[in-house]
Write a protein that holds these residues in place. Sequence first.
Motif, PDB file in Angstrom:
ATOM      1  N   UNK A 118       0.806  -1.223   0.000  1.00  0.00           N
ATOM      2  CA  UNK A 118       0.000   0.000   0.000  1.00  0.00           C
ATOM      3  C   UNK A 118       0.840   1.275   0.000  1.00  0.00           C
ATOM      4  N   UNK A 119       2.158   1.159  -0.082  1.00  0.00           N
ATOM      5  CA  UNK A 119       3.027   2.340  -0.046  1.00  0.00           C
ATOM      6  C   UNK A 119       2.654   3.315  -1.167  1.00  0.00           C
ATOM      7  N   UNK A 120       2.327   4.575  -0.839  1.00  0.00           N
ATOM      8  CA  UNK A 120       1.948   5.545  -1.877  1.00  0.00           C
ATOM      9  C   UNK A 120       3.051   5.806  -2.893  1.00  0.00           C
ATOM     10  N   UNK A 121       4.300   5.447  -2.564  1.00  0.00           N
ATOM     11  CA  UNK A 121       5.406   5.687  -3.496  1.00  0.00           C
ATOM     12  C   UNK A 121       5.199   4.929  -4.805  1.00  0.00           C
ATOM     13  N   UNK A 122       4.475   3.806  -4.759  1.00  0.00           N
ATOM     14  CA  UNK A 122       4.278   3.028  -5.982  1.00  0.00           C
ATOM     15  C   UNK A 122       3.288   3.697  -6.914  1.00  0.00           C
ATOM     16  N   UNK A 123       2.539   4.682  -6.429  1.00  0.00           N
ATOM     17  CA  UNK A 123       1.570   5.393  -7.263  1.00  0.00           C
ATOM     18  C   UNK A 123       2.177   6.728  -7.661  1.00  0.00           C
ATOM     19  N   UNK A 124       2.351   6.940  -8.971  1.00  0.00           N
ATOM     20  CA  UNK A 124       3.067   8.118  -9.437  1.00  0.00           C
ATOM     21  C   UNK A 124       2.146   9.302  -9.742  1.00  0.00           C
ATOM     22  N   UNK A 125       0.857   9.136  -9.567  1.00  0.00           N
ATOM     23  CA  UNK A 125      -0.058  10.216  -9.923  1.00  0.00           C
ATOM     24  C   UNK A 125      -0.595  10.962  -8.698  1.00  0.00           C
ATOM     25  N   UNK A 126      -0.146  10.595  -7.511  1.00  0.00           N
ATOM     26  CA  UNK A 126      -0.619  11.276  -6.317  1.00  0.00           C
ATOM     27  C   UNK A 126      -2.041  10.920  -5.946  1.00  0.00           C
ATOM     28  N   UNK A 127      -2.565   9.820  -6.484  1.00  0.00           N
ATOM     29  CA  UNK A 127      -3.945   9.431  -6.207  1.00  0.00           C
ATOM     30  C   UNK A 127      -4.041   8.645  -4.896  1.00  0.00           C
ATOM     31  N   UNK A 128      -3.007   7.881  -4.555  1.00  0.00           N
ATOM     32  CA  UNK A 128      -2.966   7.133  -3.306  1.00  0.00           C
ATOM     33  C   UNK A 128      -2.247   7.975  -2.251  1.00  0.00           C
ATOM     34  N   UNK A 129      -2.903   8.224  -1.121  1.00  0.00           N
ATOM     35  CA  UNK A 129      -2.293   8.996  -0.045  1.00  0.00           C
ATOM     36  C   UNK A 129      -2.492   8.254   1.278  1.00  0.00           C
ATOM     37  N   UNK A 130      -1.510   8.381   2.162  1.00  0.00           N
ATOM     38  CA  UNK A 130      -1.534   7.657   3.434  1.00  0.00           C
ATOM     39  C   UNK A 130      -1.579   8.637   4.602  1.00  0.00           C
ATOM     40  N   UNK A 131      -2.329   8.260   5.635  1.00  0.00           N
ATOM     41  CA  UNK A 131      -2.482   9.079   6.838  1.00  0.00           C
ATOM     42  C   UNK A 131      -2.368   8.163   8.058  1.00  0.00           C
ATOM     43  N   UNK A 132      -2.200   8.768   9.221  1.00  0.00           N
ATOM     44  CA  UNK A 132      -2.071   7.959  10.441  1.00  0.00           C
ATOM     45  C   UNK A 132      -2.561   8.751  11.645  1.00  0.00           C
ATOM     46  N   UNK A 133      -3.097   8.027  12.613  1.00  0.00           N
ATOM     47  CA  UNK A 133      -3.427   8.624  13.908  1.00  0.00           C
ATOM     48  C   UNK A 133      -2.137   8.925  14.659  1.00  0.00           C
ATOM     49  N   UNK A 134      -2.213   9.803  15.630  1.00  0.00           N
ATOM     50  CA  UNK A 134      -1.016  10.213  16.370  1.00  0.00           C
ATOM     51  C   UNK A 134      -0.408   9.089  17.200  1.00  0.00           C
ATOM     52  N   UNK A 135      -1.170   8.015  17.463  1.00  0.00           N
ATOM     53  CA  UNK A 135      -0.639   6.892  18.247  1.00  0.00           C
ATOM     54  C   UNK A 135      -0.243   5.705  17.372  1.00  0.00           C
ATOM     55  N   UNK A 136      -0.367   5.832  16.063  1.00  0.00           N
ATOM     56  CA  UNK A 136      -0.070   4.729  15.154  1.00  0.00           C
ATOM     57  C   UNK A 136       1.437   4.596  14.932  1.00  0.00           C
ATOM     58  N   UNK A 137       1.827   3.480  14.338  1.00  0.00           N
ATOM     59  CA  UNK A 137       3.214   3.232  13.996  1.00  0.00           C
ATOM     60  C   UNK A 137       3.274   2.596  12.608  1.00  0.00           C
ATOM     61  N   UNK A 138       4.392   2.817  11.924  1.00  0.00           N
ATOM     62  CA  UNK A 138       4.534   2.226  10.600  1.00  0.00           C
ATOM     63  C   UNK A 138       5.984   2.100  10.193  1.00  0.00           C
ATOM     64  N   UNK A 139       6.298   1.023   9.465  1.00  0.00           N
ATOM     65  CA  UNK A 139       7.651   0.788   8.983  1.00  0.00           C
ATOM     66  C   UNK A 139       7.778  -0.639   8.498  1.00  0.00           C
ATOM     67  N   UNK A 140       8.812  -0.903   7.706  1.00  0.00           N
ATOM     68  CA  UNK A 140       8.983  -2.256   7.191  1.00  0.00           C
ATOM     69  C   UNK A 140       9.239  -3.247   8.325  1.00  0.00           C
ATOM     70  N   UNK A 141      10.153  -2.907   9.231  1.00  0.00           N
ATOM     71  CA  UNK A 141      10.492  -3.782  10.353  1.00  0.00           C
ATOM     72  C   UNK A 141       9.957  -3.219  11.660  1.00  0.00           C
ATOM     73  N   UNK A 142       9.633  -4.105  12.594  1.00  0.00           N
ATOM     74  CA  UNK A 142       9.289  -3.674  13.938  1.00  0.00           C
ATOM     75  C   UNK A 142      10.561  -3.221  14.649  1.00  0.00           C
ATOM     76  N   UNK A 143      10.435  -2.374  15.684  1.00  0.00           N
ATOM     77  CA  UNK A 143      11.631  -1.890  16.389  1.00  0.00           C
ATOM     78  C   UNK A 143      12.558  -3.005  16.861  1.00  0.00           C
ATOM     79  N   UNK A 144      11.977  -4.092  17.364  1.00  0.00           N
ATOM     80  CA  UNK A 144      12.818  -5.203  17.836  1.00  0.00           C
ATOM     81  C   UNK A 144      13.625  -5.803  16.687  1.00  0.00           C
ATOM     82  N   UNK A 145      13.037  -5.846  15.483  1.00  0.00           N
ATOM     83  CA  UNK A 145      13.764  -6.360  14.325  1.00  0.00           C
ATOM     84  C   UNK A 145      14.886  -5.435  13.897  1.00  0.00           C
ATOM     85  N   UNK A 146      14.629  -4.130  14.001  1.00  0.00           N
ATOM     86  CA  UNK A 146      15.679  -3.156  13.671  1.00  0.00           C
ATOM     87  C   UNK A 146      16.848  -3.282  14.636  1.00  0.00           C
TER      88      UNK A 146
END
Length: 237
Positions: A22-50
């Motif tokens: 779902x990464x918006x980077x794969x969409x080149x027309x700006x049609x896909x946009x991502x948002x998050x709540x202030x308590x949410x988290x996001x990333x490829x790896x979880x902190x423990x994996x990093x």
Amino acid sequence: TAPVFIYIPPFGELRGGAWVVVDPVINHQGVVTMYADSTARGGILEPSGVVEIKFRKDDLNKCMEHNHPELKADDSKAKRNELLPIYRDAARLFADLHDTPGRMKAVGCITEVVPWKDSRRVFKQKLTRKLKELDLARALSPASSPANAADAIAEGIAALKATLPDGVYGDDAAFLAWAEKEEARIVESSQQKKVEKAVQAALGRSNGTNLEQLCQELIQQGGNDVLSAMQKALGKK
């Protein structure tokens, strides 16, 4: 060619393969946009994996020795074992800071931080704005073939941005107010330009012959605007 909003809800996490899909980077027309709540988290790896990759035991030992020089002594094993969980937790917290909404916005992973309590109102306005933007982009787009619909939208959005006053494109409320005033003029002007272009192309193909077929072709493309466009084109000739 249609708007897609991705929202990470309160205390939600978007990780791994799901993020890639779902990464918006794969969409080149700006049609896909991502948002998050202030308590949410996001990333490829979880902190423990990093931490397992970026902060291995040897790295943590070096950090401990830097802060506690006495650990360089041979009899410091017990002290190291005592401090290791503390440093590992600190490393995990440091990695987690890279997955916060503020950081995701700073690096361009999400468009905006949207609190859950405001999400219904915010996304209603954003959807209304995005649909209006796409309508105007289609009107301004010079292409109409389904095969190049995405490119046509991209060209239309670029043309739309060129007509906007400074600061309007990034403000949903200001954009909707501007579109309400200017939409009719933009659509009419764009339609007229398309008809004129079709007339010029048809006249270039006709070379003065088969006028009946030419008129039928032009009527199909331009309707009531054909006469004025043809007069303008013939006047130039």
